[in-house]
Motif scaffolding. Structure first.
Motif, PDB file in Angstrom:
ATOM      1  N   ASN A   1      43.740  36.189  44.840  1.00 60.44           N
ATOM      2  CA  ASN A   1      42.631  35.459  45.114  1.00 60.44           C
ATOM      3  C   ASN A   1      42.250  34.743  45.350  1.00 60.44           C
ATOM      4  OD1 ASN A   1      42.543  37.788  48.213  1.00 60.44           O
ATOM      5  ND2 ASN A   1      40.929  39.024  47.468  1.00 60.44           N
ATOM      6  N   GLU A   2      41.724  34.706  43.671  1.00 64.37           N
ATOM      7  CA  GLU A   2      41.474  33.492  43.264  1.00 64.37           C
ATOM      8  C   GLU A   2      42.109  31.565  43.151  1.00 64.37           C
ATOM      9  OE1 GLU A   2      41.124  34.469  39.130  1.00 64.37           O
ATOM     10  OE2 GLU A   2      39.105  35.853  39.620  1.00 64.37           O
ATOM     11  N   ALA A   3      43.785  31.963  43.140  1.00 62.22           N
ATOM     12  CA  ALA A   3      44.411  31.467  43.804  1.00 62.22           C
ATOM     13  C   ALA A   3      45.376  31.173  45.084  1.00 62.22           C
ATOM     14  CB  ALA A   3      46.163  32.053  43.489  1.00 62.22           C
TER      15      ALA A   3
ATOM     16  N   ASP B   1      39.253  36.016  26.985  1.00 61.85           N
ATOM     17  CA  ASP B   1      40.834  35.442  27.975  1.00 61.85           C
ATOM     18  C   ASP B   1      41.399  36.673  27.848  1.00 61.85           C
ATOM     19  OD1 ASP B   1      38.977  33.332  28.196  1.00 61.85           O
ATOM     20  OD2 ASP B   1      40.074  32.544  26.478  1.00 61.85           O
ATOM     21  N   LYS B   2      41.885  37.999  26.367  1.00 60.35           N
ATOM     22  CA  LYS B   2      42.938  38.820  27.103  1.00 60.35           C
ATOM     23  C   LYS B   2      42.582  39.749  27.844  1.00 60.35           C
ATOM     24  CE  LYS B   2      45.849  41.698  23.914  1.00 60.35           C
ATOM     25  NZ  LYS B   2      46.377  41.416  23.054  1.00 60.35           N
ATOM     26  N   ILE B   3      41.198  39.787  28.062  1.00 58.97           N
ATOM     27  CA  ILE B   3      40.705  41.271  28.913  1.00 58.97           C
ATOM     28  C   ILE B   3      40.914  40.389  30.540  1.00 58.97           C
ATOM     29  CG2 ILE B   3      39.285  42.581  29.411  1.00 58.97           C
ATOM     30  CD1 ILE B   3      38.539  42.511  26.436  1.00 58.97           C
ATOM     31  N   ASN B   4      40.509  39.340  29.988  1.00 60.23           N
ATOM     32  CA  ASN B   4      39.993  38.153  31.578  1.00 60.23           C
ATOM     33  C   ASN B   4      41.974  38.455  32.354  1.00 60.23           C
ATOM     34  OD1 ASN B   4      38.968  37.413  33.668  1.00 60.23           O
ATOM     35  ND2 ASN B   4      39.652  35.603  32.611  1.00 60.23           N
TER      36      ASN B   4
ATOM     37  N   THR C   1      49.341  46.431  35.884  1.00 57.84           N
ATOM     38  CA  THR C   1      49.896  46.659  34.609  1.00 57.84           C
ATOM     39  C   THR C   1      51.023  47.176  35.276  1.00 57.84           C
ATOM     40  OG1 THR C   1      48.433  49.225  36.152  1.00 57.84           O
ATOM     41  CG2 THR C   1      47.202  47.405  34.526  1.00 57.84           C
ATOM     42  N   LEU C   2      51.830  47.708  36.751  1.00 58.25           N
ATOM     43  CA  LEU C   2      53.305  47.835  36.413  1.00 58.25           C
ATOM     44  C   LEU C   2      54.121  46.811  36.883  1.00 58.25           C
ATOM     45  CD1 LEU C   2      54.968  50.569  36.974  1.00 58.25           C
ATOM     46  CD2 LEU C   2      54.423  49.974  39.365  1.00 58.25           C
ATOM     47  N   THR C   3      53.350  45.976  36.860  1.00 53.07           N
ATOM     48  CA  THR C   3      54.930  45.146  37.726  1.00 53.07           C
ATOM     49  C   THR C   3      54.313  43.552  36.207  1.00 53.07           C
ATOM     50  OG1 THR C   3      53.672  44.070  39.209  1.00 53.07           O
ATOM     51  CG2 THR C   3      55.628  45.723  39.861  1.00 53.07           C
ATOM     52  N   GLY C   4      53.580  43.811  35.914  1.00 50.98           N
ATOM     53  CA  GLY C   4      52.898  42.348  34.693  1.00 50.98           C
ATOM     54  C   GLY C   4      52.739  41.501  36.110  1.00 50.98           C
ATOM     55  N   LEU C   5      53.131  41.750  37.536  1.00 53.19           N
ATOM     56  CA  LEU C   5      52.047  40.228  38.616  1.00 53.19           C
ATOM     57  C   LEU C   5      50.975  40.079  38.558  1.00 53.19           C
ATOM     58  CD1 LEU C   5      54.445  40.794  41.072  1.00 53.19           C
ATOM     59  CD2 LEU C   5      55.008  39.060  39.469  1.00 53.19           C
ATOM     60  N   PRO C   6      50.616  39.074  39.094  1.00 50.58           N
ATOM     61  CA  PRO C   6      48.893  38.951  39.486  1.00 50.58           C
ATOM     62  C   PRO C   6      48.619  39.535  40.103  1.00 50.58           C
ATOM     63  CG  PRO C   6      50.022  36.559  39.495  1.00 50.58           C
ATOM     64  CD  PRO C   6      51.234  37.745  39.125  1.00 50.58           C
ATOM     65  N   ASN C   7      47.653  40.609  39.891  1.00 50.76           N
ATOM     66  CA  ASN C   7      46.914  41.637  40.742  1.00 50.76           C
ATOM     67  C   ASN C   7      45.947  40.468  42.048  1.00 50.76           C
ATOM     68  OD1 ASN C   7      44.679  40.502  40.257  1.00 50.76           O
ATOM     69  ND2 ASN C   7      44.569  42.476  38.618  1.00 50.76           N
ATOM     70  N   ARG C   8      45.336  41.875  42.287  1.00 55.02           N
ATOM     71  CA  ARG C   8      45.332  41.136  44.618  1.00 55.02           C
ATOM     72  C   ARG C   8      43.539  40.337  44.106  1.00 55.02           C
ATOM     73  NH1 ARG C   8      44.294  42.955  49.430  1.00 55.02           N
ATOM     74  NH2 ARG C   8      44.982  45.513  49.120  1.00 55.02           N
TER      75      ARG C   8
ATOM     76  N   GLY D   1      52.850  37.778  43.785  1.00 57.74           N
ATOM     77  CA  GLY D   1      51.934  39.172  43.263  1.00 57.74           C
ATOM     78  C   GLY D   1      51.239  40.305  44.375  1.00 57.74           C
ATOM     79  N   ARG D   2      50.801  41.129  42.937  1.00 60.03           N
ATOM     80  CA  ARG D   2      50.569  42.624  43.788  1.00 60.03           C
ATOM     81  C   ARG D   2      50.024  43.378  44.342  1.00 60.03           C
ATOM     82  NH1 ARG D   2      51.148  48.901  41.413  1.00 60.03           N
ATOM     83  NH2 ARG D   2      51.817  49.595  43.312  1.00 60.03           N
ATOM     84  N   LEU D   3      49.527  43.275  45.758  1.00 62.96           N
ATOM     85  CA  LEU D   3      47.837  43.730  46.145  1.00 62.96           C
ATOM     86  C   LEU D   3      48.037  45.090  46.111  1.00 62.96           C
ATOM     87  CD1 LEU D   3      48.459  41.865  49.569  1.00 62.96           C
ATOM     88  CD2 LEU D   3      47.554  40.875  46.892  1.00 62.96           C
TER      89      LEU D   3
END
Length: 785
Positions: free
Chosen positions: A371-373, A350-353, A360-367, A432-434
């Motif tokens: 997309n899932e959201a 779960d942590k890896i997921n 990694t830079l901003t801690g925001l959700p990535n692309r 999030g950050r794309l």
């Protein structure tokens, strides 16, 4: 395993210098326990060494009593006793301090003991033995030889001290016998001393090897014991068995412990009830437990069934596998299987997921997570008949920050941007950050259109405020594209596409604003796509041609040259504006082949013009960042026969905005051909005197926006033009004012000191035939004059 690989438990190779205590080798061997063993061994025979020294001193006193005063011998014996006692106490104390590990200095300092002891024992043979008779000297030699042998035995574990003692005392005895009995006896003493030293070193090495082996075996035993304890204490696998009615039989202690129950109470209970725990009565069972029930009903082998199990206050995750059991008649009698507690593994997964879904830079959700959201938001909107929204955010002028201040500053700027964006979000939005300088917002409930637009405008306003980073005040803005689903797209991909088109419109309008998607944007995008396809065929279909706009002397009005301007006439679409197809060519990576065609065509045409009439050709940054462009210029000049000084290449400041110096090197090589350079649109971008100092420009072109502003009497454009003229004159450059369209504008740029002008006041861009005629007419007039 390879035979030459070294085990971590292998007995170390003993370095002689390390054995003596001269240094610690830079290998994987831990010498602390070995040195502690040396000190322990030395302390064990400390009392034996003391007794040998006391007895030896008494015997030497008796042997020398007839040739030395009693007080001298008594004083010497007292000193021997004192030194021996001090060494004994020092050895015992060092043994106590060493514990399980000792340092290099503790072993190395024992050399002082050997030297001190050898010094006091060297007094009799050197001070008295040389005056004694042969019998006395022989007796003294026998006692000292026994003492040396006893010391080599007692002090062998500390070879540096022992060898020092043997070497010094043996040399003293050899000197005595040399004077008393001759060189043969002295040589015999030296040989005996050398043999003792060799034996001492060998015994010391053997003791260290034995201790190193013991340490290695102890480490191996400890590691094996640790692994066994770990397997026993933390083993997660357990066996389970059921009868044909799915009731637990012969429950193992580990199975009972895993579910937090007593083994006796488990037997006879339903396996499903045991695993369901408190939720069994409520009927609120997990999907994994329902899957297990289906597998048990099917009476087929299964594996890899994951289900959560409540054990006390903790939720654990079990993985279940089993095979059906049958009696000798083939009748089904239950299941036998294995269960594993995979809670830690699942937590790690779960942590890896989560890490795979966070930037990694901003801690925001990535692309991926965005997309899932968005997919979930669109599913909810479709389910409840509501609306969701998607915003794409692109930072304005971010590339300039990266290029001028470096990527570390750019990364910190992105972190600050993410903080500001996060502060605007509520539970209804996900930011999030794309990637790069692109961000996105998923709005779960977008029923309130006014609130949605307020949020988009707040993003633009918030990101437009200045940033203070590392003593730099940075100004960047944001462009936002907004799309609402399902109106602007019934799938996540379509909605993202719509938001991207809206963002493109915001950027195209200059940035710093938000744009909501409109159906016309798809029309514009389709038009752009078709236009790009047509542009890719324009060169091969001979649809491009050049017009030439005259450049004249500001004072005399005489022609000095032409600027070559590319034009495109499509057989179906008609004349297409350069403002439309030039940016398209740059985005589609077509500007290089088009630029090369313009250069070769312009050189071929200008070669037929009379006199010194020049031709100016615009060059894109993409062309200049190609090292092969120099060869293209040289080839165009050689094939056309145009003298190099009659070709002028116009470049913009954006060429210098990259980190590398490749464009500067290309420009220097072009200057080496004799080609002239012109800096176009100076003052409209990131103007810097550094560009002028790095590259030798012949002309600075003043953008038409300054000419128009100055003609209206605006102070700033007038000041800028005047400053550029003064700067160019001081650097030996000419100035060309672009966009001069009236007589008043012409007089103004003359008064401000501009050298050359170009614009509709003198001539529009001319077809090749008219430009050729004008060039020849000017040539004839100059010839007559």
């Amino acid at each position: 395993m390879s035979t030459d690989s070294t085990s971590q438990f292998a007995t170390p190779r003993i370095d002689g210098r390390a054995l003596l205590g001269l240094y610690d080798p830079a290998d994987t061997t831990d010498w602390g326990p070995i040195r502690a063993a040396q000190l322990h061994a030395g302390g064990q025979l400390a009392l034996f060494l003391l007794g040998a020294n006391v007895i030896g001193a008494a015997l030497v006193t008796l042997i020398l009593a007839h040739i030395a005063p009693s007080w001298a011998l008594a004083s010497w014996a007292t000193i021997v006793a004192a030194v021996s006692v001090a060494i004994t106490f020092r050895r015992l104390a060092a043994r106590q301090r060493a514990g399980n590990a000792a340092g290099l200095r503790a072993v190395r300092d024992t050399v002082l003991e050997g030297v001190a002891l050898a010094a006091v024992w060297s007094v009799p043979p050197l001070a008295l033995g040389m005056r004694a008779d042969a019998g006395t000297a022989l007796g003294l030699w026998i006692v000292l030889s026994l003492l040396m042998t006893a010391s080599a035995t007692a002090m062998a574990a500390l070879p540096l001290a022992t060898l020092s003692f043997l070497g010094i005392l043996g040399s003293a005895i050899a000197a005595m016998l040399f004077f008393v009995g001759g060189p043969v006896f002295a040589a015999a003493v030296l040989l005996f001393t050398a043999l003792l030293m060799i034996c001492c070193f060998s015994r010391a090495r053997a003791l260290v090897l034995i201790r190193a082996g013991e340490i290695s075996l102890a480490e191996r035993d400890e590691t094996v014991s640790l692994l066994l304890r770990e397997a026993e204490d933390h083993g997660a696998d357990w066996l389970w068995e059921t009868d044909a009615g799915r009731r637990v039989v012969r429950a193992s202690a580990r199975f009972a412990h895993s579910v937090g129950l007593d083994p006796v109470s488990i037997n006879g209970k339903s396996l499903l009830q045991v695993l369901a725990g408190p939720s069994w009565e409520a009927g609120n069972v997990s999907a994994g437990l329902r899957q297990l029930a289906e597998n048990l009903k099917g009476r087929e082998p299964f594996r890899g069934v994951l289900l959560p199990v409540q054990v006390g206050d903790t939720e654990r995750w079990f993985e279940i596998a089993a095979n059906p059991r049958h009696d000798e008649r083939g009748a089904f009698i239950g299941f036998r299987g294995v269960g594993s507690d995979v809670t830690e593994e699942r937590a790690s997964a779960d942590k890896i997921n989560r890490m795979a879904r966070l930037d990694t830079l901003t801690g925001l959700p990535n692309r991926l997570l965005i997309n899932e959201a968005l997919v979930r938001a669109m599913a909810d909107a479709d389910k409840w008949g509501s609306r969701c929204a998607f915003m794409m955010i692109d930072l304005d002028r971010f590339k300039a920050v990266n290029d001028t201040l470096g990527h570390p500053i750019g990364d910190r700027l992105l972190s600050r941007v993410s903080e500001r964006l996060a502060s605007l979000m509520t539970d209804n939005e996900i930011i999030g950050r794309l990637g790069g300088d692109e961000f996105a917002v998923v709005v779960r409930d977008a029923s309130d259109t006014l609130r949605l637009e307020h949020l988009a405008q707040a993003i633009v306003d918030t990101l437009s405020r200045p940033y203070e980073i590392d003593q730099h005040t940075l100004y960047t803005g944001a462009s936002v594209g907004l799309a609402t689903g399902p109106r602007d797209g019934r799938t996540a991909e379509m909605l993202i596409r719509s938001a991207d088109l809206a963002l493109y419109r915001s950027k195209d309008a200059g940035g710093g604003k938000f744009t909501s998607y409109e159906p016309q944007l798809h029309v514009a995008a389709e038009e752009r796509r078709l236009l790009e396809q047509a542009l890719r065929k324009a060169l091969s279909n001979d649809e491009l041609h050049l017009n030439y706009q005259p450049v004249v002397n500001a004072d005399t009005g005489h022609l000095t040259g032409f600027e070559a301007l590319v034009r495109w006439t499509h057989p179906e679409l008609g004349v297409i504006s350069p403002a439309k197809f030039i940016p398209l060519a740059e985005d589609a990576r077509l500007i290089a082949p088009i630029g090369e065609w313009v250069l070769r065509t312009a050189c071929a045409e200008a070669a037929g013009w009379p006199g010194e009439t020049r031709v100016a050709v615009n060059v894109s940054p993409e062309q200049l960042h190609n090292p092969g462009f120099v060869s293209i210029v040289a080839s165009a000049l050689a094939n056309s026969g145009l003298p190099a000084h009659r070709l002028e290449l116009e470049v913009t400041e954006s060429v210098f905005m990259r980190d590398d110096t490749g464009a500067v090197k290309v420009l220097e090589r072009i200057l080496g051909l004799g080609v002239r350079l012109s800096l176009d649109d100076f003052g409209t971008g990131y103007s810097s005197l550094g560009y002028l100092s790095r590259t030798r420009f012949s002309t600075i072109k003043i953008d038409r926006s300054f000419v128009i502003g100055a003609a209206k009497g605006v102070a700033e454009p007038i000041a800028i033009i005047r400053a550029v003229v003064v700067l160019a004159q001081s650097l030996g450059m000419t100035t060309t004012a672009e966009g001069v369209e009236t007589a008043d504008q012409h007089r103004m740029v003359q008064d401000l000191g501009c050298t050359k002008v170009q614009g509709y006041y003198f001539s529009r861009p001319l077809p090749v035939a008219e430009a050729r005629a004008l060039a020849h007419r000017e040539g004839r007039e100059r010839a007559v004059a």
